[in-house]
Motif scaffolding. Structure first.
Motif, PDB file in Angstrom:
ATOM      1  N   ALA A  53     -13.283   7.766  -0.705  1.00  0.00           N
ATOM      2  CA  ALA A  53     -14.655   8.452  -0.560  1.00  0.00           C
ATOM      3  C   ALA A  53     -14.799   9.201  -1.880  1.00  0.00           C
ATOM      4  CB  ALA A  53     -14.627   9.400   0.393  1.00  0.00           C
ATOM      5  N   GLU A  54     -13.495   9.807  -2.297  1.00  0.00           N
ATOM      6  CA  GLU A  54     -13.626  10.689  -3.475  1.00  0.00           C
ATOM      7  C   GLU A  54     -14.188   9.676  -4.654  1.00  0.00           C
ATOM      8  OE1 GLU A  54      -9.515  12.067  -4.574  1.00  0.00           O
ATOM      9  OE2 GLU A  54      -9.879  13.639  -3.381  1.00  0.00           O
ATOM     10  N   ARG A  55     -13.554   8.636  -4.803  1.00  0.00           N
ATOM     11  CA  ARG A  55     -14.104   7.812  -5.955  1.00  0.00           C
ATOM     12  C   ARG A  55     -15.494   7.420  -5.786  1.00  0.00           C
ATOM     13  NH1 ARG A  55     -11.035   2.567  -5.936  1.00  0.00           N
ATOM     14  NH2 ARG A  55      -9.399   3.517  -4.664  1.00  0.00           N
ATOM     15  N   TYR A  56     -16.141   7.401  -4.648  1.00  0.00           N
ATOM     16  CA  TYR A  56     -17.569   6.999  -4.720  1.00  0.00           C
ATOM     17  C   TYR A  56     -18.106   8.380  -4.684  1.00  0.00           C
ATOM     18  CZ  TYR A  56     -16.331   2.333  -3.867  1.00  0.00           C
ATOM     19  OH  TYR A  56     -15.928   0.863  -4.180  1.00  0.00           O
ATOM     20  N   GLY A  57     -17.679   9.387  -5.098  1.00  0.00           N
ATOM     21  CA  GLY A  57     -18.501  10.769  -5.275  1.00  0.00           C
ATOM     22  C   GLY A  57     -18.408  11.646  -4.107  1.00  0.00           C
ATOM     23  N   GLY A  58     -17.398  11.405  -3.033  1.00  0.00           N
ATOM     24  CA  GLY A  58     -17.652  12.027  -1.969  1.00  0.00           C
ATOM     25  C   GLY A  58     -18.611  11.838  -1.022  1.00  0.00           C
ATOM     26  N   PRO A 118       0.733  -1.286  -0.050  1.00  0.00           N
ATOM     27  CA  PRO A 118       0.054   0.005   0.124  1.00  0.00           C
ATOM     28  C   PRO A 118       0.870   1.225   0.024  1.00  0.00           C
ATOM     29  CG  PRO A 118      -0.194  -1.105   2.076  1.00  0.00           C
ATOM     30  CD  PRO A 118       0.562  -2.009   1.126  1.00  0.00           C
ATOM     31  N   LYS A 119       0.193   2.194  -0.766  1.00  0.00           N
ATOM     32  CA  LYS A 119       1.182   3.586  -0.673  1.00  0.00           C
ATOM     33  C   LYS A 119       0.699   4.383   0.352  1.00  0.00           C
ATOM     34  CE  LYS A 119       2.877   3.137  -5.554  1.00  0.00           C
ATOM     35  NZ  LYS A 119       2.183   1.765  -5.853  1.00  0.00           N
ATOM     36  N   ARG A 120      -0.574   4.114   0.662  1.00  0.00           N
ATOM     37  CA  ARG A 120      -1.068   5.308   1.307  1.00  0.00           C
ATOM     38  C   ARG A 120      -1.336   4.852   2.723  1.00  0.00           C
ATOM     39  NH1 ARG A 120      -2.356   5.980  -3.546  1.00  0.00           N
ATOM     40  NH2 ARG A 120      -1.664   7.818  -4.505  1.00  0.00           N
ATOM     41  N   CYS A 121      -1.504   5.771   4.021  1.00  0.00           N
ATOM     42  CA  CYS A 121      -2.021   5.363   5.217  1.00  0.00           C
ATOM     43  C   CYS A 121      -3.394   5.360   5.174  1.00  0.00           C
ATOM     44  CB  CYS A 121      -1.676   6.338   6.096  1.00  0.00           C
ATOM     45  SG  CYS A 121      -2.207   8.062   5.852  1.00  0.00           S
ATOM     46  N   GLN A 122      -4.188   4.608   6.274  1.00  0.00           N
ATOM     47  CA  GLN A 122      -5.532   4.342   5.960  1.00  0.00           C
ATOM     48  C   GLN A 122      -6.242   5.956   5.955  1.00  0.00           C
ATOM     49  OE1 GLN A 122      -6.129   1.164   6.595  1.00  0.00           O
ATOM     50  NE2 GLN A 122      -8.370   1.360   6.255  1.00  0.00           N
ATOM     51  N   PRO A 123      -5.953   6.771   6.716  1.00  0.00           N
ATOM     52  CA  PRO A 123      -6.863   7.939   6.344  1.00  0.00           C
ATOM     53  C   PRO A 123      -6.710   8.506   5.064  1.00  0.00           C
ATOM     54  CG  PRO A 123      -5.629   8.338   8.197  1.00  0.00           C
ATOM     55  CD  PRO A 123      -5.147   7.019   7.616  1.00  0.00           C
ATOM     56  N   CYS A 124      -5.610   8.441   4.293  1.00  0.00           N
ATOM     57  CA  CYS A 124      -5.545   8.702   2.950  1.00  0.00           C
ATOM     58  C   CYS A 124      -6.175   7.903   2.133  1.00  0.00           C
ATOM     59  CB  CYS A 124      -4.206   8.903   2.562  1.00  0.00           C
ATOM     60  SG  CYS A 124      -3.103  10.423   3.258  1.00  0.00           S
ATOM     61  N   ARG A 125      -6.134   6.363   2.234  1.00  0.00           N
ATOM     62  CA  ARG A 125      -7.002   5.446   1.413  1.00  0.00           C
ATOM     63  C   ARG A 125      -8.286   5.747   1.449  1.00  0.00           C
ATOM     64  NH1 ARG A 125      -4.563  -0.156   3.380  1.00  0.00           N
ATOM     65  NH2 ARG A 125      -3.043   1.027   4.444  1.00  0.00           N
ATOM     66  N   GLN A 126      -8.804   5.922   2.689  1.00  0.00           N
ATOM     67  CA  GLN A 126     -10.295   6.230   2.920  1.00  0.00           C
ATOM     68  C   GLN A 126     -10.782   7.268   2.314  1.00  0.00           C
ATOM     69  OE1 GLN A 126     -11.107   5.817   7.120  1.00  0.00           O
ATOM     70  NE2 GLN A 126     -11.099   3.599   6.754  1.00  0.00           N
ATOM     71  N   ALA A 127      -9.961   8.710   2.413  1.00  0.00           N
ATOM     72  CA  ALA A 127     -10.131   9.480   1.556  1.00  0.00           C
ATOM     73  C   ALA A 127     -10.363   9.441   0.044  1.00  0.00           C
ATOM     74  CB  ALA A 127      -9.334  10.744   1.943  1.00  0.00           C
ATOM     75  N   TYR A 184     -18.491  11.937   2.292  1.00  0.00           N
ATOM     76  CA  TYR A 184     -18.135  11.327   3.637  1.00  0.00           C
ATOM     77  C   TYR A 184     -17.543  12.492   4.433  1.00  0.00           C
ATOM     78  CZ  TYR A 184     -18.606   6.504   1.958  1.00  0.00           C
ATOM     79  OH  TYR A 184     -19.376   5.506   1.459  1.00  0.00           O
ATOM     80  N   GLY A 185     -17.464  13.659   3.844  1.00  0.00           N
ATOM     81  CA  GLY A 185     -16.989  14.667   4.673  1.00  0.00           C
ATOM     82  C   GLY A 185     -15.365  14.851   4.539  1.00  0.00           C
ATOM     83  N   PHE A 186     -14.966  13.941   3.560  1.00  0.00           N
ATOM     84  CA  PHE A 186     -13.356  14.328   3.391  1.00  0.00           C
ATOM     85  C   PHE A 186     -13.377  15.325   2.347  1.00  0.00           C
ATOM     86  CE2 PHE A 186     -13.488   9.899   4.885  1.00  0.00           C
ATOM     87  CZ  PHE A 186     -12.626   9.971   6.092  1.00  0.00           C
ATOM     88  N   ARG A 187     -12.195  15.190   1.513  1.00  0.00           N
ATOM     89  CA  ARG A 187     -11.956  16.201   0.721  1.00  0.00           C
ATOM     90  C   ARG A 187     -13.026  16.817  -0.068  1.00  0.00           C
ATOM     91  NH1 ARG A 187      -6.616  13.555  -1.837  1.00  0.00           N
ATOM     92  NH2 ARG A 187      -6.084  12.963   0.085  1.00  0.00           N
ATOM     93  N   GLN A 188     -13.009  18.168  -0.420  1.00  0.00           N
ATOM     94  CA  GLN A 188     -14.231  18.633  -0.928  1.00  0.00           C
ATOM     95  C   GLN A 188     -13.893  18.981  -2.213  1.00  0.00           C
ATOM     96  OE1 GLN A 188     -16.928  21.221   0.871  1.00  0.00           O
ATOM     97  NE2 GLN A 188     -18.032  19.583   1.901  1.00  0.00           N
TER      98      GLN A 188
END
Ligand SMILES: [Zn+2]
Ligand SMILES: [Zn+2]
Length: 99
Positions: free
Chosen positions: A48-53, A36-45, A55-59
């Motif tokens: 979330a982006e891929r599923y159209g946000g 994995p290239k990313r930590c858990q929070p970044c992976r989740q972010a 989740y309150g992560f990056r807008q």
């Protein structure tokens, strides 16, 4: 084959995170060869982006615009261009319904 916890650095935020033995085993059973290239929070972010946000992560970046139909101030997810009408969400959905 046994696994040991590994410390990896996140490609996104640079934080050190643990690639645990369990995760490594999981990766192997899935046939993944990359670590994995990313930590858990970044992976989740990113997920979330891929599923159209939502989740309150990056807008998504929004650009201020003025609706060409009703003149209301609005925001659009793309940069408004000269000569291209921009509509507020209300007028946009109305225009779609009229088609
Ligand atoms: Zn990270
Ligand atoms: Zn409008």
């Amino acid at each position: 084959m046994s696994f040991e916890d590994k410390t990896l650095q996140c490609a996104d935020c640079g934080v050190n995170f643990t690639f645990t033995a369990e995760e490594q085993e999981f990766f192997q059973t899935k046939g993944y060869t990359n670590e994995p290239k990313r930590c858990q929070p970044c992976r989740q972010a990113r997920k979330a982006e891929r599923y159209g946000g939502g989740y309150g992560f990056r807008q998504r970046q929004m650009f201020p615009a003025v609706c060409a139909e009703c003149g209301k101030d609005t925001e659009v997810p793309f940069e408004p261009r000269e000569g291209r009408p921009v509509y507020c969400s209300e007028c946009y959905s109305k225009a779609r319904l009229n088609k």
